[in-house]
Design a protein around this motif. Sequence first.
Motif, PDB file in Angstrom:
ATOM      1  N   GLY A  63       0.813  -1.205   0.000  1.00 10.36           N
ATOM      2  CA  GLY A  63       0.000   0.000   0.000  1.00 10.36           C
ATOM      3  C   GLY A  63       0.848   1.257   0.000  1.00 10.36           C
ATOM      4  O   GLY A  63       0.539   2.238  -0.689  1.00 10.36           O
ATOM      5  N   PHE A  64       1.929   1.245   0.765  1.00 11.21           N
ATOM      6  CA  PHE A  64       2.825   2.403   0.827  1.00 11.21           C
ATOM      7  C   PHE A  64       3.497   2.642  -0.518  1.00 11.21           C
ATOM      8  O   PHE A  64       3.583   3.783  -0.995  1.00 11.21           O
ATOM      9  CB  PHE A  64       3.866   2.180   1.915  1.00 11.21           C
ATOM     10  N   VAL A  65       3.959   1.570  -1.155  1.00 14.98           N
ATOM     11  CA  VAL A  65       4.614   1.703  -2.462  1.00 14.98           C
ATOM     12  C   VAL A  65       3.617   2.209  -3.501  1.00 14.98           C
ATOM     13  O   VAL A  65       3.934   3.085  -4.319  1.00 14.98           O
ATOM     14  CB  VAL A  65       5.220   0.346  -2.888  1.00 14.98           C
ATOM     15  N   TYR A  66       2.400   1.673  -3.463  1.00 15.08           N
ATOM     16  CA  TYR A  66       1.346   2.166  -4.360  1.00 15.08           C
ATOM     17  C   TYR A  66       1.113   3.655  -4.133  1.00 15.08           C
ATOM     18  O   TYR A  66       1.007   4.433  -5.091  1.00 15.08           O
ATOM     19  CB  TYR A  66       0.064   1.369  -4.101  1.00 15.08           C
ATOM     20  N   GLY A  67       1.018   4.070  -2.870  1.00 16.88           N
ATOM     21  CA  GLY A  67       0.793   5.472  -2.556  1.00 16.88           C
ATOM     22  C   GLY A  67       1.902   6.366  -3.056  1.00 16.88           C
ATOM     23  O   GLY A  67       1.657   7.458  -3.588  1.00 16.88           O
ATOM     24  N   LEU A  68       3.156   5.928  -2.901  1.00 17.12           N
ATOM     25  CA  LEU A  68       4.278   6.724  -3.406  1.00 17.12           C
ATOM     26  C   LEU A  68       4.227   6.849  -4.923  1.00 17.12           C
ATOM     27  O   LEU A  68       4.441   7.941  -5.473  1.00 17.12           O
ATOM     28  CB  LEU A  68       5.601   6.097  -2.980  1.00 17.12           C
ATOM     29  N   ALA A  69       3.974   5.731  -5.605  1.00 12.17           N
ATOM     30  CA  ALA A  69       3.916   5.763  -7.067  1.00 12.17           C
ATOM     31  C   ALA A  69       2.777   6.640  -7.567  1.00 12.17           C
ATOM     32  O   ALA A  69       2.823   7.164  -8.686  1.00 12.17           O
ATOM     33  CB  ALA A  69       3.764   4.341  -7.609  1.00 12.17           C
ATOM     34  N   VAL A  82       8.727  25.803  -4.082  1.00 13.99           N
ATOM     35  CA  VAL A  82       9.232  25.695  -2.706  1.00 13.99           C
ATOM     36  C   VAL A  82      10.222  24.554  -2.554  1.00 13.99           C
ATOM     37  O   VAL A  82      10.716  24.296  -1.457  1.00 13.99           O
ATOM     38  CB  VAL A  82       8.071  25.516  -1.703  1.00 13.99           C
ATOM     39  N   GLY A  83      10.528  23.855  -3.638  1.00 17.14           N
ATOM     40  CA  GLY A  83      11.527  22.803  -3.575  1.00 17.14           C
ATOM     41  C   GLY A  83      10.928  21.423  -3.377  1.00 17.14           C
ATOM     42  O   GLY A  83       9.735  21.250  -3.131  1.00 17.14           O
ATOM     43  N   ALA A  84      11.817  20.426  -3.466  1.00 14.54           N
ATOM     44  CA  ALA A  84      11.372  19.029  -3.445  1.00 14.54           C
ATOM     45  C   ALA A  84      10.951  18.556  -2.063  1.00 14.54           C
ATOM     46  O   ALA A  84      10.098  17.671  -1.954  1.00 14.54           O
ATOM     47  CB  ALA A  84      12.499  18.134  -3.978  1.00 14.54           C
ATOM     48  N   PHE A  85      11.533  19.116  -1.013  1.00 17.88           N
ATOM     49  CA  PHE A  85      11.273  18.547   0.317  1.00 17.88           C
ATOM     50  C   PHE A  85       9.803  18.620   0.716  1.00 17.88           C
ATOM     51  O   PHE A  85       9.228  17.594   1.112  1.00 17.88           O
ATOM     52  CB  PHE A  85      12.154  19.226   1.369  1.00 17.88           C
ATOM     53  N   PRO A  86       9.136  19.785   0.655  1.00 15.70           N
ATOM     54  CA  PRO A  86       7.710  19.807   1.019  1.00 15.70           C
ATOM     55  C   PRO A  86       6.862  18.900   0.139  1.00 15.70           C
ATOM     56  O   PRO A  86       5.927  18.252   0.627  1.00 15.70           O
ATOM     57  CB  PRO A  86       7.329  21.287   0.855  1.00 15.70           C
ATOM     58  N   TRP A  87       7.178  18.850  -1.139  1.00 14.47           N
ATOM     59  CA  TRP A  87       6.447  17.983  -2.077  1.00 14.47           C
ATOM     60  C   TRP A  87       6.568  16.512  -1.671  1.00 14.47           C
ATOM     61  O   TRP A  87       5.562  15.804  -1.538  1.00 14.47           O
ATOM     62  CB  TRP A  87       6.985  18.227  -3.483  1.00 14.47           C
ATOM     63  N   LEU A  88       7.811  16.065  -1.452  1.00 13.13           N
ATOM     64  CA  LEU A  88       8.017  14.655  -1.106  1.00 13.13           C
ATOM     65  C   LEU A  88       7.480  14.332   0.283  1.00 13.13           C
ATOM     66  O   LEU A  88       6.967  13.224   0.511  1.00 13.13           O
ATOM     67  CB  LEU A  88       9.508  14.323  -1.207  1.00 13.13           C
ATOM     68  N   LEU A  89       7.572  15.291   1.196  1.00 15.46           N
ATOM     69  CA  LEU A  89       7.035  15.064   2.539  1.00 15.46           C
ATOM     70  C   LEU A  89       5.518  14.863   2.472  1.00 15.46           C
ATOM     71  O   LEU A  89       4.972  13.958   3.126  1.00 15.46           O
ATOM     72  CB  LEU A  89       7.373  16.242   3.450  1.00 15.46           C
ATOM     73  N   LEU A  90       4.846  15.683   1.668  1.00 16.17           N
ATOM     74  CA  LEU A  90       3.398  15.528   1.519  1.00 16.17           C
ATOM     75  C   LEU A  90       3.073  14.193   0.857  1.00 16.17           C
ATOM     76  O   LEU A  90       2.139  13.487   1.283  1.00 16.17           O
ATOM     77  CB  LEU A  90       2.828  16.683   0.693  1.00 16.17           C
ATOM     78  N   ALA A  91       3.820  13.828  -0.184  1.00 16.44           N
ATOM     79  CA  ALA A  91       3.561  12.566  -0.881  1.00 16.44           C
ATOM     80  C   ALA A  91       3.746  11.374   0.054  1.00 16.44           C
ATOM     81  O   ALA A  91       2.936  10.436   0.061  1.00 16.44           O
ATOM     82  CB  ALA A  91       4.478  12.435  -2.097  1.00 16.44           C
TER      83      ALA A  91
END
Length: 532
Positions: A63-69, A82-91
């Motif tokens: 489920g986690f891998v599906y969510g990341l993809a 605002v850069g990659a960090f906030p984006w990846l943190l939200l994802a």
Amino acid sequence: MTRPRFAGDRLPLSWSLLLAVLGGVLAVLAFPRFNLWPMAILSVAVLNVSMTGQRARSGALLGFVYGLAFFVPLLQWTGIYVGAFPWLLLAVTEAVYFAAMGAALPALLRLRGGPFWAACLFVLQEAVRGRWPFGGFPWARLAFSQANSPLRWFAVVGGAPLVTFLVALSGAGLAAAVVRGYERRWRPALGGLAIVVLVPLIALLLPAVAVPSPSKPTQGATIAVIQGSTPDRGLEFNARRRQVLDNHVNQTMALADDIDAGKVARPEIVFWPENSSDIDPLQNSDAGTEIQEAANAVGAPILVGAILDGPGPTHIQNVGILWSPQTGPGETYTKRHPVPFAEYIPFRSIAQRVSSKVNLVQNDMVAGGGDGLMTTGPFPFGDVICFEVAYDGLVRSSVKAGAQMLVIQTNNATFGHTAESYQQLAMSQLRAVETQRPVVQVSTVGVSAVIDAKGNIVDRSGALFTPARLVDSISLNSTQTISTRLGVLPEVLISLCAIGAIGYVLITARRRKMIPGPISIADQTGDRSISV
């Protein structure tokens, strides 16, 4: 050689992980800009196949891998400036909800009627994700991929939660057809296939049987939409607030010239977007004068999206102001759900240690109240500001209070040339079907559009970051749909089914541990292929 049985001989984890990634990518394709809505059904099917026969721990991983993809590419617009960090943190945060869902999904698929319970679990996941924490983030619900699908008509009956349920049910049915067909268990395979066929067929019948007839003759209205555009892309557009206001005034003046020349009809009301006046026009006389001159020129009230100072020295409010050519500023609506970490900063001292970008939000936005209904214009309408369109209750409250149409004021300048505005437009389309109201989405930079009660876009702006003026006739409606009357009930009932199924699985597992020796789960589920 015996054929492997999915339920008893699950796929190797490496293959299941590949399927989880594929499922997440397919989900992305279902949303704008791709708009391949059948991919949502296929995505759920692939995820369910990957989960078949798995245990809770491997299910959580899948489920986690599906969510990341899914979320990493879909929410790419959150990191443009605002850069990659906030984006990846939200994802990653959003993917955690799918991990929790994945932990329960394999066990629910093993129950009799597994596709039904799996679909209920999807709704429960979205219900929690859309509410917690900080009011949740209900972006990317399965329902929002179906704006151009026949399945959108289920929104008339049960809102976005019912659409999500039936997308997930169709996907789970398809997975059951594949898995049980591979096992040569034709009866459950045909049952899964029947779900896939019947759901869209029922959807096609809903416009005739579920859409309420108007309680009184439909009233028409002429409205105008002003997209003034912004001088800069990105976060710095706020530094040139006066030019943003001037752009919207100038476009309104151009509209007035077209009216005087007989090129377009005079609108009964003009809609400006969120942040069209980031200078407080109630405090700044120059800004107020400009808006008043625009209203006088066009001869109609203007719904102005303004940022007002206060109530405290470090506070602001995101407000829609109905500005009359006769009396000036009047009725207001204040955004009820400011976006955490974008419009206000929870735990500011801690957040500053994580990213210095939080300092871009110098003043915290204060939430408003009420139901969003504006009554002092030419007709009652509901005001919804930006991301509020994703929240069922906020949209529904205006309609229940008497709104005959909805306007979505939004500012998409901070997301550049990405899919964000188009994803938001799909939500507005679904809200039109759900409420059977015309919906206007008005943006600073696009996409601005006029949507009819069938969810069809009847007029829209062109390229992003270009000025636009739209003048259109809409059909107002005061009749409430089944979905509006039922409110949150369908979501609650479907979520309770998922909770009940999880509880049943946990109680059954506990009983198994209390009984010595191996037993078959077939005693509890009727699935002869599963044993422990």
